[in-house]
Scaffold this motif. Structure first.
Motif, mmCIF file in Angstrom:
data_model
loop_
_atom_site.group_PDB
_atom_site.id
_atom_site.type_symbol
_atom_site.label_atom_id
_atom_site.label_comp_id
_atom_site.label_asym_id
_atom_site.label_seq_id
_atom_site.Cartn_x
_atom_site.Cartn_y
_atom_site.Cartn_z
ATOM 1 N N ALA A 259 35.354 32.370 38.805
ATOM 2 C CA ALA A 259 35.435 31.042 39.415
ATOM 3 C C ALA A 259 35.983 30.005 38.441
ATOM 4 C CB ALA A 259 34.056 30.614 39.914
ATOM 5 N N GLU A 260 35.736 30.179 37.143
ATOM 6 C CA GLU A 260 36.101 29.159 36.176
ATOM 7 C C GLU A 260 37.275 29.535 35.284
ATOM 8 O OE1 GLU A 260 32.624 28.340 33.944
ATOM 9 O OE2 GLU A 260 31.544 27.390 35.609
ATOM 10 N N SER A 261 37.562 30.822 35.117
ATOM 11 C CA SER A 261 38.616 31.222 34.199
ATOM 12 C C SER A 261 39.098 32.619 34.559
ATOM 13 C CB SER A 261 38.114 31.191 32.747
ATOM 14 O OG SER A 261 37.029 32.091 32.600
ATOM 15 N N VAL A 262 40.048 33.121 33.772
ATOM 16 C CA VAL A 262 40.572 34.469 33.937
ATOM 17 C C VAL A 262 40.392 35.199 32.613
ATOM 18 C CG1 VAL A 262 42.612 35.886 34.404
ATOM 19 C CG2 VAL A 262 42.243 33.764 35.683
ATOM 20 N N GLY A 263 39.791 36.366 32.675
ATOM 21 C CA GLY A 263 39.666 37.196 31.483
ATOM 22 C C GLY A 263 40.841 38.158 31.401
ATOM 23 N N VAL A 264 41.502 38.184 30.259
ATOM 24 C CA VAL A 264 42.643 39.078 30.041
ATOM 25 C C VAL A 264 42.320 39.966 28.851
ATOM 26 C CG1 VAL A 264 45.101 39.236 29.500
ATOM 27 C CG2 VAL A 264 44.270 37.388 30.960
ATOM 28 N N ALA A 265 42.612 41.257 28.980
ATOM 29 C CA ALA A 265 42.338 42.198 27.895
ATOM 30 C C ALA A 265 43.493 43.171 27.765
ATOM 31 C CB ALA A 265 41.041 42.962 28.154
ATOM 32 N N VAL A 266 43.692 43.662 26.547
ATOM 33 C CA VAL A 266 44.674 44.709 26.271
ATOM 34 C C VAL A 266 43.994 45.774 25.425
ATOM 35 C CG1 VAL A 266 45.571 43.375 24.302
ATOM 36 C CG2 VAL A 266 46.913 45.271 25.224
ATOM 37 N N ARG A 281 40.310 34.598 26.957
ATOM 38 C CA ARG A 281 39.804 33.820 28.100
ATOM 39 C C ARG A 281 40.750 32.652 28.308
ATOM 40 N NH1 ARG A 281 33.741 31.198 28.603
ATOM 41 N NH2 ARG A 281 33.901 30.494 30.771
ATOM 42 N N VAL A 282 41.379 32.582 29.481
ATOM 43 C CA VAL A 282 42.369 31.539 29.741
ATOM 44 C C VAL A 282 41.856 30.641 30.849
ATOM 45 C CG1 VAL A 282 44.276 32.999 28.989
ATOM 46 C CG2 VAL A 282 43.628 32.989 31.383
ATOM 47 N N PRO A 283 42.326 29.383 30.920
ATOM 48 C CA PRO A 283 41.849 28.441 31.948
ATOM 49 C C PRO A 283 42.060 28.991 33.350
ATOM 50 C CG PRO A 283 43.136 27.307 30.281
ATOM 51 C CD PRO A 283 43.294 28.766 30.011
ATOM 52 N N ALA A 284 41.322 28.420 34.296
ATOM 53 C CA ALA A 284 41.365 28.892 35.680
ATOM 54 C C ALA A 284 42.780 28.842 36.226
ATOM 55 C CB ALA A 284 40.427 28.051 36.538
ATOM 56 N N SER A 285 43.257 29.962 36.722
ATOM 57 C CA SER A 285 44.563 30.075 37.364
ATOM 58 C C SER A 285 44.595 31.454 38.003
ATOM 59 C CB SER A 285 45.703 29.925 36.344
ATOM 60 O OG SER A 285 45.618 30.942 35.378
ATOM 61 N N GLY A 286 45.662 31.768 38.678
ATOM 62 C CA GLY A 286 45.753 33.082 39.294
ATOM 63 C C GLY A 286 45.845 34.175 38.249
ATOM 64 N N PRO A 287 45.315 35.369 38.528
ATOM 65 C CA PRO A 287 45.390 36.462 37.548
ATOM 66 C C PRO A 287 46.823 36.863 37.231
ATOM 67 C CG PRO A 287 44.591 37.250 39.679
ATOM 68 C CD PRO A 287 44.606 35.764 39.747
ATOM 69 N N ASP A 288 47.743 36.768 38.220
ATOM 70 C CA ASP A 288 49.139 37.118 37.959
ATOM 71 C C ASP A 288 49.742 36.187 36.917
ATOM 72 O OD1 ASP A 288 50.058 39.161 40.332
ATOM 73 O OD2 ASP A 288 48.530 37.754 41.021
ATOM 74 N N GLU A 289 49.561 34.871 37.127
ATOM 75 C CA GLU A 289 50.122 33.887 36.193
ATOM 76 C C GLU A 289 49.501 34.039 34.809
ATOM 77 O OE1 GLU A 289 50.218 29.040 35.477
ATOM 78 O OE2 GLU A 289 49.291 29.881 37.275
#
Length: 591
Positions: A259-266, A281-289
């Motif tokens: 709800a608040e952010s997108v978690g990205v991992a590699v 951890r990046v600000p709230a936006s779509g996971p694709d973007e």
């Protein structure tokens, strides 16, 4: 609020930058069609609140046209890394992890640990290693198993007799002896096989060499190879293979929205083995973007890029092409087929979810008092060399994570020659007070009550808490006896050894210590280099050789001609350098 007129801009790919009144870059965006993309900023009521806030601060708009959408993508990543705009998705934990590098352009290459990859056809890279401890452990294993040289190129070029590594059987000493390049190249190939994870091929080669040595009655050589084989077998036994049969190196990316952010991992997979993972951890936006921005920004930082990536959500072809251009070799988007690959993706998903998890709140009441929050922490330490070259180093942590772009070195000439750490800390605190906000919630000082009091007398007025991390009565126990002290309290704070709060304070203390030492050494090297190059007959190469042997001009003045001849200098030039160094040293003593 800045109002965009899209008719002023061309219908072609490019990058646009919104700037604040002080020319601060607020936002960097890319577009396949600049005019159409900028037209979306005219429907103000439909824009997200974050974008409306950015437009209210913006004063000007700058555009840069590119030939293709791929070029716009790469340029956007470069500008974001340079300016770190407030309203962009920016990887906050974008440090470069460790790589092993072998430079084949040198006739006798050495194994190096580096943090950035440089595009060169003559350098091989292996990694990345997210744990510096694991990387250095691997380096120690390699140093023990393979007789590559360990010295730097400058030392190699000037060495006249073998070092200790040769005498203990860990180096062939090509700096001093005629080592066939073919023999050394075979050794380098063994190291590359070991680092690539091709242990089966490496062991097969070594067993074949051992058999050949035995047949030739070279039993001592055969015994050495036998011991090497056993050591390698014992080492690779502990390396878990999670995807047997997966020979292609692979990076597995995943983005998980909340709800608040997108978690990205590699997750880094090399030869079927997982080397580690990175989380953002990046600000709230779509996971694709979020995923597309993270992938391009991450690889634009000079990192090692494998021949294949796997991503969920899938990356568009434009992003994969941009990654391939950064890599300098083809990169393909791998489909998620098979149980093994789906298992790797589940691992990446778990890491992405971990990135969005709320960090554990430390119990700071014992340190800063009840009801106070600790978000920004600054750590400070002092370094000098027998009272000279006094410097302070300040590190910054926000929400428990280091913020290297806020680190600062301070030269303190007012404390020069005193060796007084308390005065140096007072001078630093005055400089910090003059710099103004953002103020820290907590300042961590390396020292006891005296050091804490020196900082508190100056920074107490801004309302920040101050704590010192001091050694216990017995230094033999190391960090287990470290104690936290605060102004006005006689006894240490009741933080048990190993508690999360004390461990964090020790981490900040240690970071400040390492940072100030690095700055102090860099200034010393720079100062000594300029002093050396001012001597007659000393250029950059000779100064580098002298700097490896002598820390100060005074030490050089006390050297003998034989010491300089051992560095490869001629007798006449050595005499001239010694005479000038002794004159310089006597002038310094007189002053």
């Amino acid at each position: 609020m800045y109002l965009v007129d899209p008719t002023q801009y061309p219908s072609q790919p490019g990058v646009y930058l919104f700037r604040a009144p002080g020319q601060e870059v607020l936002y960097v965006g890319k577009a396949k069609d600049l005019r159409r993309r900028l037209a979306s900023y005219t429907a103000l009521a439909r824009l997200p609140m974050k974008t409306q806030a950015m437009l209210r601060r913006a004063e000007s708009l700058e555009t840069i046209c590119t030939a293709t959408e791929k070029e716009a993508l790469l340029l956007e990543a470069s500008l974001i890394k340079t300016h770190r705009p407030k309203y962009n998705i920016v990887l906050r934990d974008d440090k470069n992890y460790l790589l092993f590098a072998i430079d084949h352009r040198h006739p006798y290459p050495a194994l190096r640990i580096v943090r950035r990859m440089h595009k060169s056809p003559g350098i091989s890279y292996f990694g990345p290693y997210t744990s510096a401890l694991a990387a250095r452990h691997t380096r120690r294993i390699i140093d023990r198993l393979f007789m590559l040289r360990k010295c730097r190129d400058t030392v190699f070029a000037n060495r006249v007799r073998p070092c200790l590594q040769y005498h203990i059987g860990r180096c062939l000493a090509p700096c001093c002896f005629e080592v066939p390049q073919e023999e050394y190249a075979a050794l380098v190939r063994q190291v590359e096989l070991f680092l690539s994870g091709n242990s089966a091929e490496l062991l097969s080669r070594l067993r074949r060499e051992m058999h050949e040595a035995s047949q030739a009655l070279a039993f001592e050589r055969a015994a050495q190879l036998r011991d090497q084989i056993r050591a390698i077998e014992a080492t690779v036994e502990g390396q878990a293979v999670v995807a047997p049969g997966l020979e292609e190196d692979l990076d597995v990316w995943c983005a998980v929205p909340t709800a608040e952010s997108v978690g990205v991992a590699v997750v880094y997979v090399r030869q079927g083995r997982v080397l580690g993972a990175s989380r953002f951890r990046v600000p709230a936006s779509g996971p694709d973007e979020a995923l597309q921005a993270a992938v391009v920004q991450f690889y634009a930082g000079g990192r090692l890029i494998p021949p294949a990536v796997m991503a969920e959500p899938a990356l568009p072809a434009t992003v994969v092409e941009a990654v391939a251009e950064l890599a300098g070799h083809p990169v393909r988007l791998r489909s998620m087929r098979g149980t093994r690959l789906r298992g790797l993706m589940r691992m990446a998903q778990a890491n992405a979810r971990e990135a969005t998890a709320a960090p554990r709140q430390l119990a700071w009441e014992a340190v800063v008092g009840p009801g106070r929050q600790v978000r920004r922490v600054e750590g400070v330490d002092i370094s000098h060399l027998q009272g000279h070259g006094v410097r302070a180093g300040m590190v910054v942590f926000e929400d428990g994570a280091p913020v290297p772009q806020h680190y600062r070195h301070y030269a303190l000439p007012e404390a020069e020659g005193t060796g007084d750490d308390l005065r140096a800390l007072t001078l630093w605190a005055q400089r910090r007070l003059a710099a103004g906000p953002p103020w820290p919630d907590l300042v961590v000082v390396d020292g006891g009550q005296g050091q804490v009091a020196a900082v508190a007398r100056v920074l107490g007025e801004v309302g920040c808490a101050i704590v010192g991390v001091a050694k216990g009565p017995s230094r033999r126990a190391g960090e287990l006896e470290d104690r936290a002290v605060v102004p006005g309290r006689k006894n240490p704070l009741p933080l048990r050894p190993g508690s999360p709060e004390l461990l964090f304070l020790q981490r900040v203390r240690d970071a400040a210590h390492r940072f100030v030492l690095s700055g102090q050494r860099a200034s010393r090297r720079g100062g000594l280099a300029s002093e050396l190059e001012s001597l007659p007959g000393v250029g950059a190469k000779t100064a580098a050789a002298l700097r490896q042997r002598f820390a100060r001009i005074a030490e050089l003045a006390g050297a003998t001609e034989e010491d300089l001849l051992a560095l490869g200098l001629g007798r006449r030039r050595a005499q001239a350098i010694l005479e000038a160094a002794r004159l310089r040293a006597s002038e310094e003593n007189a002053s």
